[in-house]
Design a protein around this motif. Structure first.
Motif, mmCIF file in Angstrom:
data_model
loop_
_atom_site.group_PDB
_atom_site.id
_atom_site.type_symbol
_atom_site.label_atom_id
_atom_site.label_comp_id
_atom_site.label_asym_id
_atom_site.label_seq_id
_atom_site.Cartn_x
_atom_site.Cartn_y
_atom_site.Cartn_z
ATOM 1 N N THR A 151 0.840 -1.197 0.000
ATOM 2 C CA THR A 151 0.000 0.000 0.000
ATOM 3 C C THR A 151 0.874 1.246 0.000
ATOM 4 O O THR A 151 1.947 1.281 0.612
ATOM 5 C CB THR A 151 -0.941 0.030 1.218
ATOM 6 N N PRO A 164 -5.692 2.733 -0.924
ATOM 7 C CA PRO A 164 -5.036 1.758 -0.035
ATOM 8 C C PRO A 164 -5.993 0.659 0.433
ATOM 9 O O PRO A 164 -5.601 -0.520 0.490
ATOM 10 C CB PRO A 164 -4.548 2.625 1.130
ATOM 11 N N ASP A 213 1.609 -3.315 4.498
ATOM 12 C CA ASP A 213 0.753 -2.134 4.670
ATOM 13 C C ASP A 213 1.604 -0.908 5.001
ATOM 14 O O ASP A 213 1.620 -0.402 6.122
ATOM 15 C CB ASP A 213 -0.297 -2.383 5.752
ATOM 16 N N ASN A 228 1.101 1.989 3.937
ATOM 17 C CA ASN A 228 0.204 3.106 4.207
ATOM 18 C C ASN A 228 -0.018 3.270 5.705
ATOM 19 O O ASN A 228 0.130 4.372 6.263
ATOM 20 C CB ASN A 228 -1.120 2.887 3.479
#
Length: 433
Positions: A293, A314, A330, A332
């Protein structure tokens, strides 16, 4: 005199070249047996096939006993070798019989390969790393559609280029040999991933090679500024990767910043469909896709919390990872924790915020809240590495022993972090703000 030999072979309709090993002995002393002598005045020419790049202020020195000669400089210097596309193991002999040395090595477009290797007086060390080089050619009739600026990069060519830098770099010898067995981590992404060619910009993709053990893993960063999932396909960048990727290789996929600007591309429909197209293509090659992401931009509210500027992209990637049973990093989520831990003021150091006149070539203030400094890219790659571990990817076992544990809520402060910048600083923003 050692010579580089090339043998043409026919493979998939493309004539490829295979290189034997190079062995270089740098400096002013006698040449070691089996090595090619390289003195400071030897500049690169296509005919010679190796040499220092123009502007490299190199000195050739040797110690009091006239052995173990080396080259050094008070400024970063560049050495280039003509080689065919492929993966290579590189061994460097670093050190000095009289004094200490500190050497950082980058390759191609500022890819971090070795970081601050210190040697004591009368100590020499061999250090090895594995590097990938490439050309734009896919077949005899098809190539990646490069942007004009890419033609000036230290990649997409038939040379392997090294940058030697740090407080006191001392390079005594260099060996290069082909590696056909290493697993490759391919990177597909935009300006937040790319090997940024110019200071003061950097991205996490050019920092990650330093953290993998040599000989078994190599990173091939095909990301480029301004790219989206669509344009990466249209410019045949994915096709290039698919022409090279092998079973058990990886493709890390990180896009969103430029995809969100396409008014006809919806996160939960078109964007997810494109991600699934990438996943299918990679799996058909027996390789392993990983979704990453995209990190947040530097955008704080009045309470010092990060404001999401990436919309639902995302979350759409998270859903795709679940639906397709694909590992997810992840970045993000981790970047939100990271930027908030640094806060509105200190986070400027992680992005490209530069006052006019403080760096060569920077004539106007830069306030860029999308692209990263070396410091920011280095912090983000620690997040990516944490994600590799959390996802239990098998390549986690190939991380270097000195790879630090990292908590994005407790990042190293800028004041405690040291990193040698590259030359050729240029006041040009990458695509994709």
């Amino acid at each position: 005199m050692f010579r580089l030999a090339f043998f043409g072979i026919l493979s998939l309709g493309v004539t490829k070249a295979i290189a034997q090993s190079y062995r270089f002995d740098f400096g002013a002393g006698p040449v070691a047996r089996g090595y090619t002598k390289v003195t400071p005045e030897m500049q690169y020419t296509p005919e010679r096939g190796y040499g220092f790049l123009p502007g490299s202020p190199v000195q050739g020195l040797y110690a009091v006993r006239y052995i173990r000669d080396y080259v050094t400089s008070t400024q970063p210097f560049f050495f280039s070798v003509k080689l065919p596309e492929g993966t290579y193991d590189v061994k460097l002999l670093l050190g000095d019989e009289k004094d200490v040395s500190y050497t950082t090595v980058k390759a191609e477009n500022r890819r971090l390969m070795l970081e601050k290797v210190e040697t004591k007086p009368r100590k020499f060390v061999w250090k090895t790393f594995t590097v990938n080089i490439r050309t734009a050619r896919i077949t005899d009739t098809d190539s990646v559609r490069l942007k004009p600026r890419e033609k000036d990069y230290f990649q997409w060519d038939d040379q392997l280029t090294f940058e030697f830098t740090d407080v006191l770099p001392k390079v005594a010898a260099l060996e290069i040999r082909p590696n056909t067995k290493a697993r490759t981590i391919y990177l597909a992404g935009n300006s937040t991933v790319v090997d940024q060619a110019q200071e003061p910009y950097a991205a996490w993709g050019q920092m990650i090679p330093r953290f993998f053990k040599p000989e078994k893993i190599v990173v091939a960063n095909h990301a480029e500024s301004g790219e989206s999932l669509r344009s990466f396909l249209a410019e045949k960048r994915l096709a290039k990767i698919l022409s090279l990727i092998k079973p058990n290789d990886y493709l890390f996929i990180e896009f969103a910043h430029n995809d969100q600007k396409q008014s006809d591309l919806q996160p939960f429909v078109g964007y997810k469909d494109l991600l699934k197209q990438y996943i299918k293509a990679v799996r058909e090659k027996g390789a392993k896709p990983v979704l990453v992401t995209s990190m947040h931009r530097r955008n704080f509210d009045q309470q010092g919390r990060i404001i999401n500027t990436l919309g639902d992209f995302p979350e759409a990637m998270r859903q795709t990872a679940k639906e397709e049973n694909v590992p997810l990093i992840d970045l993000n989520a981790m970047s939100k924790t990271l930027w908030e831990a640094l806060g509105p003021q200190d986070s400027e150091k992680a992005f490209v915020h530069v006052a006019a006149g403080t760096l060569p070539g920077v004539t106007k203030d830069i306030h860029d809240n999308t692209h990263f400094s070396n410091y920011g890219a280095y912090l983000l790659v620690q997040c990516v590495i944490s994600g590799i571990k959390a996802a239990q990817l098998d390549i986690a076992s190939e991380l270097t022993e000195d790879t630090p544990a990292f908590d994005p809520a407790r990042p190293t402060s800028y004041e405690r972090w040291k990193f040698p910048a590259s030359p050729f600083i240029k006041n040009v923003k990458p695509d994709g703000n």
